[in-house]
Design a protein around this motif. Structure first.
Motif, PDB file in Angstrom:
ATOM      1  N   THR A   3     -96.591  30.214  64.866  1.00  0.00           N
ATOM      2  CA  THR A   3     -97.602  29.459  65.602  1.00  0.00           C
ATOM      3  C   THR A   3     -97.000  28.182  66.161  1.00  0.00           C
ATOM      4  OG1 THR A   3     -99.378  30.370  64.224  1.00  0.00           O
ATOM      5  CG2 THR A   3     -99.870  28.345  65.439  1.00  0.00           C
ATOM      6  N   ALA A   4     -96.253  27.460  65.336  1.00  0.00           N
ATOM      7  CA  ALA A   4     -95.609  26.222  65.787  1.00  0.00           C
ATOM      8  C   ALA A   4     -94.649  26.506  66.933  1.00  0.00           C
ATOM      9  CB  ALA A   4     -94.886  25.556  64.624  1.00  0.00           C
ATOM     10  N   GLN A   5     -93.897  27.586  66.818  1.00  0.00           N
ATOM     11  CA  GLN A   5     -92.950  27.964  67.868  1.00  0.00           C
ATOM     12  C   GLN A   5     -93.696  28.251  69.174  1.00  0.00           C
ATOM     13  OE1 GLN A   5     -91.199  31.897  67.682  1.00  0.00           O
ATOM     14  NE2 GLN A   5     -89.172  31.017  68.107  1.00  0.00           N
ATOM     15  N   GLN A   6     -94.760  29.042  69.082  1.00  0.00           N
ATOM     16  CA  GLN A   6     -95.530  29.379  70.282  1.00  0.00           C
ATOM     17  C   GLN A   6     -96.158  28.144  70.909  1.00  0.00           C
ATOM     18  OE1 GLN A   6     -98.336  32.636  69.766  1.00  0.00           O
ATOM     19  NE2 GLN A   6     -96.984  33.572  68.265  1.00  0.00           N
ATOM     20  N   LEU A   7     -96.682  27.262  70.077  1.00  0.00           N
ATOM     21  CA  LEU A   7     -97.306  26.045  70.599  1.00  0.00           C
ATOM     22  C   LEU A   7     -96.275  25.125  71.239  1.00  0.00           C
ATOM     23  CD1 LEU A   7     -99.878  25.286  67.773  1.00  0.00           C
ATOM     24  CD2 LEU A   7    -100.385  26.023  70.109  1.00  0.00           C
TER      25      LEU A   7
ATOM     26  N   ASP B 197    -108.698  23.272  68.234  1.00  0.00           N
ATOM     27  CA  ASP B 197    -108.702  24.304  67.199  1.00  0.00           C
ATOM     28  C   ASP B 197    -108.745  25.712  67.775  1.00  0.00           C
ATOM     29  OD1 ASP B 197    -108.619  22.284  65.345  1.00  0.00           O
ATOM     30  OD2 ASP B 197    -110.616  22.657  64.517  1.00  0.00           O
ATOM     31  N   THR B 198    -109.517  25.911  68.829  1.00  0.00           N
ATOM     32  CA  THR B 198    -109.616  27.243  69.427  1.00  0.00           C
ATOM     33  C   THR B 198    -108.268  27.689  69.973  1.00  0.00           C
ATOM     34  OG1 THR B 198    -111.924  26.824  69.999  1.00  0.00           O
ATOM     35  CG2 THR B 198    -110.832  28.629  71.152  1.00  0.00           C
ATOM     36  N   TYR B 199    -107.552  26.793  70.613  1.00  0.00           N
ATOM     37  CA  TYR B 199    -106.231  27.114  71.153  1.00  0.00           C
ATOM     38  C   TYR B 199    -105.267  27.459  70.021  1.00  0.00           C
ATOM     39  CZ  TYR B 199    -102.154  26.819  74.189  1.00  0.00           C
ATOM     40  OH  TYR B 199    -101.013  27.107  74.888  1.00  0.00           O
ATOM     41  N   ILE B 200    -105.293  26.663  68.965  1.00  0.00           N
ATOM     42  CA  ILE B 200    -104.427  26.918  67.804  1.00  0.00           C
ATOM     43  C   ILE B 200    -104.784  28.245  67.152  1.00  0.00           C
ATOM     44  CG2 ILE B 200    -103.825  26.124  65.485  1.00  0.00           C
ATOM     45  CD1 ILE B 200    -104.008  23.248  66.594  1.00  0.00           C
TER      46      ILE B 200
ATOM     47  N   THR C 193    -105.483  24.143  58.249  1.00  0.00           N
ATOM     48  CA  THR C 193    -104.316  24.228  57.364  1.00  0.00           C
ATOM     49  C   THR C 193    -103.029  24.129  58.174  1.00  0.00           C
ATOM     50  OG1 THR C 193    -104.321  26.666  57.363  1.00  0.00           O
ATOM     51  CG2 THR C 193    -105.494  25.559  55.562  1.00  0.00           C
ATOM     52  N   PHE C 194    -103.056  24.668  59.393  1.00  0.00           N
ATOM     53  CA  PHE C 194    -101.889  24.563  60.259  1.00  0.00           C
ATOM     54  C   PHE C 194    -101.633  23.104  60.628  1.00  0.00           C
ATOM     55  CE2 PHE C 194    -100.021  24.201  64.458  1.00  0.00           C
ATOM     56  CZ  PHE C 194     -98.821  24.849  64.245  1.00  0.00           C
TER      57      PHE C 194
ATOM     58  N   THR D 133    -103.642  33.908  65.615  1.00  0.00           N
ATOM     59  CA  THR D 133    -103.941  35.346  65.705  1.00  0.00           C
ATOM     60  C   THR D 133    -102.742  36.116  66.238  1.00  0.00           C
ATOM     61  OG1 THR D 133    -106.296  34.894  65.995  1.00  0.00           O
ATOM     62  CG2 THR D 133    -105.500  37.057  66.723  1.00  0.00           C
ATOM     63  N   SER D 134    -102.106  35.579  67.250  1.00  0.00           N
ATOM     64  CA  SER D 134    -100.910  36.212  67.809  1.00  0.00           C
ATOM     65  C   SER D 134     -99.781  36.252  66.783  1.00  0.00           C
ATOM     66  CB  SER D 134    -100.469  35.441  69.058  1.00  0.00           C
ATOM     67  OG  SER D 134     -99.257  35.932  69.543  1.00  0.00           O
ATOM     68  N   ALA D 135     -99.590  35.162  66.071  1.00  0.00           N
ATOM     69  CA  ALA D 135     -98.523  35.080  65.058  1.00  0.00           C
ATOM     70  C   ALA D 135     -98.788  36.033  63.892  1.00  0.00           C
ATOM     71  CB  ALA D 135     -98.393  33.647  64.550  1.00  0.00           C
ATOM     72  N   GLU D 136    -100.052  36.231  63.527  1.00  0.00           N
ATOM     73  CA  GLU D 136    -100.385  37.152  62.435  1.00  0.00           C
ATOM     74  C   GLU D 136     -99.949  38.578  62.746  1.00  0.00           C
ATOM     75  OE1 GLU D 136    -104.229  34.919  60.426  1.00  0.00           O
ATOM     76  OE2 GLU D 136    -104.573  36.300  62.087  1.00  0.00           O
ATOM     77  N   LEU D 137    -100.007  38.958  64.005  1.00  0.00           N
ATOM     78  CA  LEU D 137     -99.559  40.295  64.399  1.00  0.00           C
ATOM     79  C   LEU D 137     -98.056  40.458  64.215  1.00  0.00           C
ATOM     80  CD1 LEU D 137    -101.663  40.738  67.661  1.00  0.00           C
ATOM     81  CD2 LEU D 137    -102.068  41.813  65.434  1.00  0.00           C
TER      82      LEU D 137
END
Length: 93
Positions: free
Chosen positions: A51-55, A20-23, A7-8, A28-32
């Protein structure tokens, strides 16, 4: 809806070549940082933007040129706008 790697990638196709594993790790980090109890209906959108920002800031994401010379990503303005919406007004938790 829970945010998944697929979905991302559907929402942010610029990251389709990342694994996918990296995303999922970044999701998971963004959900926190965007808990449902606080973000409510905006939680999934917040998770995707975070997530987009972190990536974009990550080593694999740097090649996509989504970060300006001052260190801001192309997602920062929208994330700031969304944070303002989430943090304004009264909330009953």
């Amino acid at each position: 809806m829970a945010v998944t790697a697929q979905t991302f990638k559907d929402a942010y196709p610029e990251f389709e070549n990342l694994g996918d594993t990296y995303i999922e790790t970044k999701i998971t980090s963004a959900e926190l940082l965007c808990p449902d109890a606080i973000w409510g209906d905006f939680a999934d959108q917040g998770v995707m933007l975070r997530t987009a920002q972190q990536l974009a800031l990550s080593p694999p994401g740097r090649d996509l040129k989504l970060v300006s010379d001052d260190g801001k990503t192309v997602y920062d303005a929208e994330l700031t706008r969304l944070r303002t919406i989430v943090s304004s007004g009264n909330r009953l938790i």
